[in-house]
Motif scaffolding. Structure first.
Motif, PDB file in Angstrom:
ATOM      1  N   ASP A  12      39.996  46.209 -32.939  1.00 46.07           N
ATOM      2  CA  ASP A  12      40.108  46.429 -31.532  1.00 46.07           C
ATOM      3  C   ASP A  12      41.423  46.955 -31.121  1.00 46.07           C
ATOM      4  N   ASP A  13      42.445  47.106 -32.092  1.00 46.17           N
ATOM      5  CA  ASP A  13      43.748  47.672 -31.874  1.00 46.17           C
ATOM      6  C   ASP A  13      44.049  48.733 -32.696  1.00 46.17           C
ATOM      7  N   ASP A  14      44.308  49.902 -32.074  1.00 44.99           N
ATOM      8  CA  ASP A  14      44.560  51.139 -32.920  1.00 44.99           C
ATOM      9  C   ASP A  14      46.011  51.063 -33.337  1.00 44.99           C
ATOM     10  N   HIS A  15      46.917  50.201 -32.934  1.00 42.74           N
ATOM     11  CA  HIS A  15      48.224  50.174 -33.704  1.00 42.74           C
ATOM     12  C   HIS A  15      48.199  49.335 -34.830  1.00 42.74           C
ATOM     13  N   ALA A  16      48.905  50.032 -35.851  1.00 41.23           N
ATOM     14  CA  ALA A  16      49.047  49.323 -37.257  1.00 41.23           C
ATOM     15  C   ALA A  16      50.149  48.194 -37.302  1.00 41.23           C
ATOM     16  N   THR A  17      49.573  47.057 -37.744  1.00 40.35           N
ATOM     17  CA  THR A  17      50.640  45.692 -37.588  1.00 40.35           C
ATOM     18  C   THR A  17      51.445  45.598 -38.896  1.00 40.35           C
ATOM     19  N   LEU A  18      50.679  46.019 -39.815  1.00 39.61           N
ATOM     20  CA  LEU A  18      51.498  46.240 -41.269  1.00 39.61           C
ATOM     21  C   LEU A  18      51.346  47.577 -41.789  1.00 39.61           C
ATOM     22  N   THR A  19      52.518  48.074 -42.465  1.00 41.99           N
ATOM     23  CA  THR A  19      52.452  49.221 -42.734  1.00 41.99           C
ATOM     24  C   THR A  19      53.386  49.404 -44.181  1.00 41.99           C
ATOM     25  N   HIS A  20      52.958  49.735 -45.315  1.00 44.80           N
ATOM     26  CA  HIS A  20      53.530  49.750 -46.370  1.00 44.80           C
ATOM     27  C   HIS A  20      54.302  48.570 -47.033  1.00 44.80           C
ATOM     28  N   VAL A  21      53.456  47.399 -46.581  1.00 44.62           N
ATOM     29  CA  VAL A  21      54.237  46.257 -46.967  1.00 44.62           C
ATOM     30  C   VAL A  21      53.667  45.864 -48.745  1.00 44.62           C
ATOM     31  N   HIS A  22      54.707  45.983 -49.567  1.00 43.37           N
ATOM     32  CA  HIS A  22      54.321  45.551 -50.854  1.00 43.37           C
ATOM     33  C   HIS A  22      55.325  44.845 -51.405  1.00 43.37           C
ATOM     34  N   PHE A  23      54.821  43.889 -52.279  1.00 40.74           N
ATOM     35  CA  PHE A  23      55.727  42.708 -52.910  1.00 40.74           C
ATOM     36  C   PHE A  23      54.684  42.243 -53.996  1.00 40.74           C
ATOM     37  N   THR A  24      55.457  41.855 -55.279  1.00 37.75           N
ATOM     38  CA  THR A  24      55.049  40.956 -56.197  1.00 37.75           C
ATOM     39  C   THR A  24      55.684  39.769 -56.363  1.00 37.75           C
ATOM     40  N   LEU A  25      55.006  38.664 -55.967  1.00 40.69           N
ATOM     41  CA  LEU A  25      55.795  37.278 -56.351  1.00 40.69           C
ATOM     42  C   LEU A  25      55.190  36.589 -57.782  1.00 40.69           C
ATOM     43  N   PRO A  26      55.857  36.556 -58.658  1.00 35.49           N
ATOM     44  CA  PRO A  26      55.664  35.788 -60.090  1.00 35.49           C
ATOM     45  C   PRO A  26      55.536  34.467 -59.709  1.00 35.49           C
ATOM     46  N   GLU A  27      54.539  33.765 -60.518  1.00 40.19           N
ATOM     47  CA  GLU A  27      54.255  32.486 -60.479  1.00 40.19           C
ATOM     48  C   GLU A  27      55.622  31.370 -60.497  1.00 40.19           C
ATOM     49  N   GLY A  28      55.745  30.530 -59.828  1.00 40.37           N
ATOM     50  CA  GLY A  28      56.500  29.737 -59.800  1.00 40.37           C
ATOM     51  C   GLY A  28      57.956  29.926 -58.882  1.00 40.37           C
ATOM     52  N   HIS A  29      57.827  31.173 -58.455  1.00 40.56           N
ATOM     53  CA  HIS A  29      58.958  31.861 -57.502  1.00 40.56           C
ATOM     54  C   HIS A  29      58.767  31.542 -56.043  1.00 40.56           C
ATOM     55  N   THR A  30      59.963  31.704 -55.513  1.00 40.88           N
ATOM     56  CA  THR A  30      59.846  31.466 -54.019  1.00 40.88           C
ATOM     57  C   THR A  30      60.173  32.935 -53.331  1.00 40.88           C
ATOM     58  N   LEU A  31      59.452  33.180 -52.353  1.00 37.82           N
ATOM     59  CA  LEU A  31      59.586  34.422 -51.672  1.00 37.82           C
ATOM     60  C   LEU A  31      59.859  34.146 -50.176  1.00 37.82           C
ATOM     61  N   GLY A  32      61.089  34.874 -49.580  1.00 40.00           N
ATOM     62  CA  GLY A  32      61.422  34.384 -48.119  1.00 40.00           C
ATOM     63  C   GLY A  32      61.213  35.797 -47.178  1.00 40.00           C
ATOM     64  N   ILE A  33      60.550  35.560 -46.242  1.00 42.07           N
ATOM     65  CA  ILE A  33      60.234  36.598 -45.251  1.00 42.07           C
ATOM     66  C   ILE A  33      60.963  36.440 -43.860  1.00 42.07           C
ATOM     67  N   VAL A  34      61.564  37.410 -43.285  1.00 44.56           N
ATOM     68  CA  VAL A  34      62.468  37.153 -42.197  1.00 44.56           C
ATOM     69  C   VAL A  34      62.191  38.220 -41.309  1.00 44.56           C
ATOM     70  N   GLY A  35      62.420  38.142 -40.046  1.00 44.11           N
ATOM     71  CA  GLY A  35      62.298  39.181 -38.867  1.00 44.11           C
ATOM     72  C   GLY A  35      62.153  38.784 -37.700  1.00 44.11           C
ATOM     73  N   ARG A  36      62.457  39.570 -36.662  1.00 44.30           N
ATOM     74  CA  ARG A  36      62.223  39.066 -35.359  1.00 44.30           C
ATOM     75  C   ARG A  36      60.911  38.805 -35.049  1.00 44.30           C
TER      76      ARG A  36
END
Length: 585
Positions: A348-372
């Motif tokens: 029920d929301d026409d506005h896209a919340t995510l657009t072209h978010v791509h990543f690969t996280l190998p097993e045993g690694h750590t990914l950080g995600i930041v933003g407002r």
């Protein structure tokens, strides 16, 4: 009577129980015919010249004793059968509804407020239970009692007097039908009003701290009073319609008594019946009062139950959008994570919340995600947890689409620490071992040490046995966050997700927790989302989100060298820490 048809599946399952209950009702009705007949015989005997004989008197008294004992035994029988069946129906529906709540997706809970769901699970189910209890009793007891009484009036007294006495009764059926149709709509409005009142109460109690902090007690009370007044007005209309049944029934019964006395007196004077038979007939007419009043009560129960059943059935007919495949993988998920979302928008929301978010996280690694705030960090986690499945793209875990796993296999592999650290009103230890109650006390303490909350717990009055209160009301924000972390790490999940889970702790405690996680989860995969960049500085890769898209990516050093948003925010936060001390995000 439509609600009986809707509940036919249950009555079919419990036909033996209800059949036995109805049989006992029939036996009670038959036994109840004895006292009026005995009284009439006594009157006729005493009216004779010789009076009543001792042997006859003892026999009649014996019949009265038999009737009393029979009523006791048979009433116990129908109460046990019918009320037991009603209780079982309530248990069945309550279990079915609760299990339904457990299976439903996030969209379901966006559409339905908590107070409304609670009203369905309490008030509505009670109304449905009444149909299977008081409704069945009232229907069959009134039919059986009315039928057997009329038969007794015909055979023990006089068919003509019986015919005249019951002439006004069809008026009751016409009145009941007309009022019943209006009652159904009125009860539906009443139940909906109760849901709104229940929801308001739940919301105000849950948000009492916010209400008091902003000094909104009077305004919230006024809002509550307005809802109460509206609910009362709706229920007044229901009560008005409901109140019309009894006076109408009394009027019709009054007409029946007038006919009985007038025409019955004439039959006595013409020697068609005896005075004792007339006395018996009046007693039988008194027995008809309950069936007549029961009609009004029955429509009340059925219409309220019908409205409630429709409301509950509407909930149960809703289906989760998260569906497991028939041949879903039951083995726990593990391996690399591949996240490729081209576009995602909430229902029920026409506005896209995510657009072209791509990543690969190998097993045993750590990914950080930041933003407002609102950049889309939590949305990524919701998709990983399969709270939503409708998106353009693919998410893989160990080379398999996450939709190919059973929900249990996927979620058992993930430890999640949300922004809202919900704790249950039980002990500290049980909150930590909530995801796996077979965990031992040493394992609970190890998880607490890993999340740097062990020493705090030892300072509590009862240690690990301390009750945290509803939603952890007795704990600080930092303690609740660390308990939530302990709850997530105790199962050593393949993937640990921390959604801004360190915002309420100081930098020293944050560093201690992150250091513990790096040591304990050296070969495990971790994703950390944070406002405070120090939480992700040691991640193998960091994504910077803005408006649902990745605007920067790289290691901590690489992002600083880019002189972009990350470098700017890092410099700002370092300056804030130097000038104002610790920041808590």
């Amino acid at each position: 009577m439509g609600v009986f048809k809707k509940l036919s599946w249950y009555f079919q399952e419990e036909k033996k129980r209800y059949g036995l209950g109805i049989l006992f009702l029939l036996l009670v009705a038959i036994v109840n015919l004895i006292p009026p007949k005995v009284i009439g015989t006594l009157v006729d005997s005493m009216n004779q010249k010789g009076g009543i004989q001792t042997g006859q008197l003892m026999s009649l008294l014996g019949l009265l004793v038999f009737a009393g004992v029979g009523q006791y035994v048979f009433r116990f029988g129908w109460r046990n059968a019918i009320w037991g069946g009603a209780a079982k129906l309530e248990k069945t529906l309550r279990t079915r509804l609760f299990n339904h709540f457990m299976k439903m997706d996030a969209t379901f809970y966006q559409r339905h407020r908590t107070g409304d769901l609670m009203a369905h699970a309490t008030n509505d189910l009670n109304a449905i239970q009444n149909v299977a209890g008081a409704g069945i009793l009232t229907l069959f007891d009134s039919l059986i009692t009315g039928t057997t009484t009329i038969i007794a009036m015909i055979f023990f007294v006089d068919w003509r007097l019986t015919l005249f006495a019951i002439l006004p009764m069809p008026l009751l059926a016409v009145m009941a039908r007309r009022l019943g149709m209006r009652l159904h709509a009125a009860f539906a409005r009443s139940q909906a009003a109760f849901s709104r009142l229940n929801d308001k109460t739940q919301e105000s109690v849950s948000g009492i701290k916010v209400i008091k902090t902003f000094g909104q007690e009077k305004e919230d009370t006024a809002d509550f009073d307005q809802i109460v007044d509206h609910t009362i007005e709706i229920n007044k209309k229901v009560n008005f319609l409901d109140a019309l049944f009894d006076p109408t029934t009394s009027l019709i019964m009054g007409i029946t008594y007038v006919i009985t006395i007038a025409y019955g007196g004439y039959l006595v004077t013409s020697n068609a019946i005896t005075i004792g038979q007339l006395v018996s007939f009046v007693s039988y007419v008194s027995s008809l009062v309950w069936p007549m009043f029961a009609i009004g009560r029955l429509f009340n129960i059925l219409e309220r139950g019908n409205a409630s059943y429709d409301r509950v059935a509407e909930l149960l007919n809703e289906h989760s959008a998260i569906i497991e495949q028939p041949d879903a993988i039951a083995a726990p998920a593990h391996g690399d994570i591949r996240f490729k979302i081209n576009k995602f928008a909430y229902p029920d929301d026409d506005h896209a919340t995510l657009t072209h978010v791509h990543f690969t996280l190998p097993e045993g690694h750590t990914l950080g995600i930041v933003g407002r705030v609102g950049a889309g960090k939590s949305t990524i986690f919701k998709l990983l947890l399969r709270e939503f499945d409708d998106y353009d793209g693919v998410i893989e875990f160990g080379g398999q689409n996450i939709k190919a796993y059973t929900l249990e296999a996927l979620l058992d592999a993930i430890g999640y620490v949300p922004q809202d650290n919900f704790l249950f009103s039980t002990t500290v230890a049980d909150n930590i071992r909530f995801s796996s109650f077979e965990k031992t006390q040493p394992q609970v303490e190890d998880a607490a040490r890993e999340s740097a909350v062990h020493n705090d717990i030892l300072d509590f009055a009862e240690g690990y046995g301390t009750l945290v209160g509803e939603r952890g009301v007795s704990l600080s924000g930092g303690q609740k966050q660390r308990l939530a972390i302990a709850r997530a790490v105790i199962t050593t999940p393949e993937l640990l997700i921390m959604d801004d889970a360190l915002s309420a702790v100081d930098s020293k405690t944050e560093a201690e927790i992150l250091d513990n996680l790096r040591q304990e989860r050296a070969n495990k995969t971790t994703i950390i989302a944070a406002q405070r960049l120090s939480s992700v500085m040691h991640a193998d890769e960091i994504l910077v989100l803005k408006d649902g898209s990745v605007i920067e990516r790289g290691s901590h050093d690489e992002l600083l060298a880019n002189n972009g948003w990350y470098a700017e925010m890092w410099a700002k936060q370092e300056l804030e820490q130097k000038i104002g001390g610790e920041t808590v995000g």
